[in-house]
Design a protein around this motif. Structure first.
Motif, PDB file in Angstrom:
ATOM      1  N   HIS A 118       0.828  -1.214   0.000  1.00 54.92           N
ATOM      2  CA  HIS A 118       0.000   0.000   0.000  1.00 54.92           C
ATOM      3  C   HIS A 118       0.864   1.267   0.000  1.00 54.92           C
ATOM      4  O   HIS A 118       0.412   2.323  -0.407  1.00 54.92           O
ATOM      5  CB  HIS A 118      -0.918  -0.002   1.221  1.00 54.92           C
ATOM      6  CG  HIS A 118      -0.150   0.045   2.520  1.00 54.92           C
ATOM      7  ND1 HIS A 118       0.310  -1.092   3.136  1.00 54.92           N
ATOM      8  CD2 HIS A 118       0.266   1.081   3.272  1.00 54.92           C
ATOM      9  CE1 HIS A 118       0.972  -0.752   4.231  1.00 54.92           C
ATOM     10  NE2 HIS A 118       0.967   0.561   4.334  1.00 54.92           N
ATOM     11  N   GLU A 119       2.111   1.143   0.458  1.00 55.91           N
ATOM     12  CA  GLU A 119       2.989   2.314   0.502  1.00 55.91           C
ATOM     13  C   GLU A 119       3.161   2.939  -0.875  1.00 55.91           C
ATOM     14  O   GLU A 119       3.276   4.159  -1.000  1.00 55.91           O
ATOM     15  CB  GLU A 119       4.390   1.905   1.012  1.00 55.91           C
ATOM     16  CG  GLU A 119       4.473   1.717   2.502  1.00 55.91           C
ATOM     17  CD  GLU A 119       5.916   1.454   2.946  1.00 55.91           C
ATOM     18  OE1 GLU A 119       6.804   1.317   2.080  1.00 55.91           O
ATOM     19  OE2 GLU A 119       6.134   1.390   4.166  1.00 55.91           O
ATOM     20  N   GLU A 120       3.205   2.071  -1.906  1.00 56.28           N
ATOM     21  CA  GLU A 120       3.512   2.568  -3.244  1.00 56.28           C
ATOM     22  C   GLU A 120       2.441   3.556  -3.729  1.00 56.28           C
ATOM     23  O   GLU A 120       2.762   4.583  -4.330  1.00 56.28           O
ATOM     24  CB  GLU A 120       3.667   1.385  -4.213  1.00 56.28           C
ATOM     25  CG  GLU A 120       4.056   1.742  -5.634  1.00 56.28           C
ATOM     26  CD  GLU A 120       5.368   2.522  -5.772  1.00 56.28           C
ATOM     27  OE1 GLU A 120       6.124   2.613  -4.785  1.00 56.28           O
ATOM     28  OE2 GLU A 120       5.612   3.061  -6.870  1.00 56.28           O
ATOM     29  N   ALA A 121       1.168   3.266  -3.459  1.00 58.56           N
ATOM     30  CA  ALA A 121       0.092   4.164  -3.887  1.00 58.56           C
ATOM     31  C   ALA A 121       0.255   5.528  -3.203  1.00 58.56           C
ATOM     32  O   ALA A 121       0.090   6.586  -3.839  1.00 58.56           O
ATOM     33  CB  ALA A 121      -1.266   3.563  -3.550  1.00 58.56           C
ATOM     34  N   ILE A 122       0.626   5.497  -1.919  1.00 65.13           N
ATOM     35  CA  ILE A 122       0.798   6.745  -1.179  1.00 65.13           C
ATOM     36  C   ILE A 122       1.979   7.522  -1.760  1.00 65.13           C
ATOM     37  O   ILE A 122       1.893   8.742  -1.998  1.00 65.13           O
ATOM     38  CB  ILE A 122       1.033   6.455   0.320  1.00 65.13           C
ATOM     39  CG1 ILE A 122      -0.172   5.708   0.899  1.00 65.13           C
ATOM     40  CG2 ILE A 122       1.317   7.732   1.091  1.00 65.13           C
ATOM     41  CD1 ILE A 122       0.045   5.133   2.288  1.00 65.13           C
ATOM     42  N   ILE A 123       3.074   6.793  -2.041  1.00 68.92           N
ATOM     43  CA  ILE A 123       4.267   7.444  -2.591  1.00 68.92           C
ATOM     44  C   ILE A 123       3.938   8.098  -3.929  1.00 68.92           C
ATOM     45  O   ILE A 123       4.223   9.278  -4.156  1.00 68.92           O
ATOM     46  CB  ILE A 123       5.416   6.422  -2.759  1.00 68.92           C
ATOM     47  CG1 ILE A 123       5.896   5.940  -1.374  1.00 68.92           C
ATOM     48  CG2 ILE A 123       6.570   7.008  -3.564  1.00 68.92           C
ATOM     49  CD1 ILE A 123       6.854   4.766  -1.400  1.00 68.92           C
ATOM     50  N   LEU A 124       3.286   7.323  -4.817  1.00 70.69           N
ATOM     51  CA  LEU A 124       2.965   7.868  -6.148  1.00 70.69           C
ATOM     52  C   LEU A 124       2.021   9.061  -6.031  1.00 70.69           C
ATOM     53  O   LEU A 124       2.128  10.036  -6.769  1.00 70.69           O
ATOM     54  CB  LEU A 124       2.357   6.775  -7.040  1.00 70.69           C
ATOM     55  CG  LEU A 124       3.377   5.746  -7.566  1.00 70.69           C
ATOM     56  CD1 LEU A 124       2.673   4.652  -8.356  1.00 70.69           C
ATOM     57  CD2 LEU A 124       4.447   6.427  -8.436  1.00 70.69           C
ATOM     58  N   GLY A 125       1.099   8.991  -5.076  1.00 74.69           N
ATOM     59  CA  GLY A 125       0.160  10.104  -4.849  1.00 74.69           C
ATOM     60  C   GLY A 125       0.913  11.382  -4.499  1.00 74.69           C
ATOM     61  O   GLY A 125       0.651  12.453  -5.055  1.00 74.69           O
ATOM     62  N   LYS A 126       1.876  11.270  -3.620  1.00 73.24           N
ATOM     63  CA  LYS A 126       2.652  12.433  -3.201  1.00 73.24           C
ATOM     64  C   LYS A 126       3.467  12.977  -4.363  1.00 73.24           C
ATOM     65  O   LYS A 126       3.582  14.195  -4.544  1.00 73.24           O
ATOM     66  CB  LYS A 126       3.592  12.054  -2.049  1.00 73.24           C
ATOM     67  CG  LYS A 126       2.839  11.824  -0.760  1.00 73.24           C
ATOM     68  CD  LYS A 126       3.781  11.907   0.438  1.00 73.24           C
ATOM     69  CE  LYS A 126       2.967  11.920   1.721  1.00 73.24           C
ATOM     70  NZ  LYS A 126       3.735  12.178   2.897  1.00 73.24           N
TER      71      LYS A 126
END
Lengths: 155, 391
Positions: free
Chosen positions: B81-89
């Protein structure tokens, strides 16, 4: 019961004391063959007393003392075969007691008992000075203590 | 980092001679390629676009294996799930600085990394991807942990010493009193029965006190004894627990030679391992214990293998089981059992190793202990004594 007559042998109070053997389970028999004398020393009186009682019931002759000084005094008359002493005690610790005790009673066995981590230094120090003491860990089960003391000395 | 394996990189000086002018991109390429940190770029879909040599060293994948692949390959399942947050930022133009997290190597091994992620913009300023600079901080984290552990250990030692005295003394009286009460109650009476049970329970408490308060480390001069006798002793202590957990024992004992050991210490070693095996098999299983005479690096000795059929220990946890205060048992574990075991085995000049399988149907953990017949050379503290009594 009324018609029954006991043999006509009236009981006469003897004019001398009669000592009947008192059978104590286990202990008296062992006392006859071994009767090892153990001097139990612990500044915790409850421990010294209960160990002494456990040993008495197992057929040892046991006496309790609560300081190193009083133990040395008691040893002079009690002449124990074995000194069973706590290590950490105020004023005179178990190793100091053991050193003096050994001078006075060179043939007696010495068993130290302790519940404290870190006393190994005291023991190691003693061993460097050429003194070998057996060490048991508190709490030691009475059964194990009895077995240990019945074993011939390691020395 | 391992400098030796670094690939030779294009020499910017030579480039100057050939082209007459230095293209700054060559400098950049060289810097990226020579960097100690993994430098990776990815597009906004999380697909890897570039992959430098340090990335290969850090993660184990080559550039060929990673370019065009989703970066998710590096992220452990539970952290995806971290990846979605990273890409969002990144899409929002934000930069993520020095974020510490876990990533996977090609081998499946987990590593701790610190990562900085920044947006990459094209000529028009539009965000087209992200650059990621990652540093393997596993070593640093390990050092930090060891420092904290050393601290905890010292505090723990001080506490154990003071608690030991306070607990062991009343336990001693209590044990004597209950023993006397039992001896003085009529056999067959209810009171006698209760006292027998009380004595058993107290023996358990005493055993735990002796173990956790580290007493065994201080007791016992080494004696010549059979390892199978020690194992018998340990199993006697755990008999009721083994039975109530439906654990059967498979013993294959072949150690016909006595060996010079500190009985208390070795009892502690084996009982810690047996206790772990019991905890590993809450729904039953088989505890296999084998002893044999084997060859070790220091000559012949006795090898003891203890194997359970529990769930096994994950690879990343397995590497840490000998560290103090590391436990896989949550609240019930003290995290000192295997650490103490290793200390004691090493002190005797022996070795201990662990292997584990988490595959269902074949799972289990195996601990192997080797104890050489020869006692350690008299160089370390405590070894002199062993030596003297051996001769």
């Amino acid at each position: 019961m009324t018609g029954h007559h006991f043999p006509s042998l009236s009981y006469v109070e003897p004019d001398y004391p009669v000592f009947l053997p008192v059978l104590q389970p286990d202990s008296s028999r062992r006392r006859a063959e071994a009767a090892l004398r153990v001097l139990v020393v612990d500044d915790d009186m409850r421990i010294a007393d209960t160990i002494a009682e456990v040993l008495q019931q197992a057929g040892f002759e046991a006496q309790a003392a609560y300081t190193g000084d009083s133990a040395l005094q008691a040893a002079a008359s009690f002449r124990p075969d074995c000194l069973l002493s706590d290590v950490l005690m105020p004023s005179m610790n178990g190793v100091e007691l053991a050193v003096t005790f050994r001078e006075q009673h060179p043939t007696a066995r010495i068993v130290l008992i302790s519940g404290q981590v870190g006393i190994s230094e005291i023991i190691e120090d003693a061993e460097r000075r050429g003194l070998h003491f057996q060490l048991l860990a508190k709490p030691v089960h009475p059964r194990i203590l009895i077995e240990e003391l019945r074993k011939p000395s390691e020395r | 980092m391992d400098q030796g394996s670094r690939r030779p990189s294009p020499d910017p000086a030579n480039q100057t001679v050939v082209h007459g002018a230095v293209d700054p991109r060559f400098h950049l390429a060289a810097i990226v390629d020579n960097a100690d940190d993994a430098i990776i770029s990815k597009d906004l879909n999380g697909v890897v676009r570039t992959w430098n040599d340090a990335a290969r060293r850090t993660f184990g994948f080559t550039a060929e294996e990673m370019i065009g692949q989703p970066i998710l390959k590096l992220i452990p399942p539970e952290l995806q799930h971290e990846e979605a947050i990273i890409l969002g930022k990144i899409r929002a133009g934000q930069r993520i600085e020095h974020y510490e997290t876990l990533r996977l190597r090609k081998s499946g091994e987990r590593i701790q990394i610190a990562v900085t992620i920044s947006p990459i913009r094209d000529d028009t300023g539009r965000i087209v991807g992200a650059s990621k600079i990652a540093r393997d901080i596993s070593d640093r984290k390990r050092m930090e942990r060891l420092l904290v552990e050393a601290e905890k250990l010292a505090a723990n030692g001080r506490m154990a010493a003071s608690i030991a005295h306070e607990i062991n003394n009343p336990l001693e009286s209590l044990m004597n009193l209950i023993y006397l009460a039992r001896q003085n109650s009529p056999v067959g009476s209810k009171a006698h029965g209760y006292l027998v049970t009380a004595e058993d329970e107290l023996e358990r408490v005493s055993h735990i006190a002796r173990q956790t308060l580290g007493y065994y480390r201080d007791t016992g001069s080494p004696a010549s004894l059979y390892v199978h006798d020690l194992l018998d002793n340990v199993l006697t202590v755990y008999r009721s627990k083994l039975t109530s957990n439906s654990i059967s024992i498979d013993m294959r004992l072949d150690d016909p030679q006595k060996i010079l050991l500190s009985k208390g210490e070795m009892l502690q070693v084996f009982s810690n391992i047996v206790a772990n095996a019991i905890d590993a098999m809450p729904r039953g299983g088989v505890l296999t214990i084998c002893t044999s005479v084997a060859d070790g690096p220091r000559g012949k000795g006795i090898e003891v293998v203890l194997r359970d059929t529990g769930a096994g220990i994950r690879q990343d946890q397995l590497e840490r089981v000998f560290e103090p205060f590391f436990t896989t048992k949550g609240e019930v574990g003290t995290g000192i059992g295997l650490w103490v075991a290793r200390e004691l085995v090493n002190k005797r000049g022996g070795s201990i190793s662990i292997s584990s399988n988490t595959q269902q149907g074949a799972s289990g953990t195996q601990v192997t202990i080797f104890l050489p017949f020869d006692t350690p050379a008299p160089d370390g503290d405590g070894f002199n004594k062993l030596r003297t009594e051996a001769s």
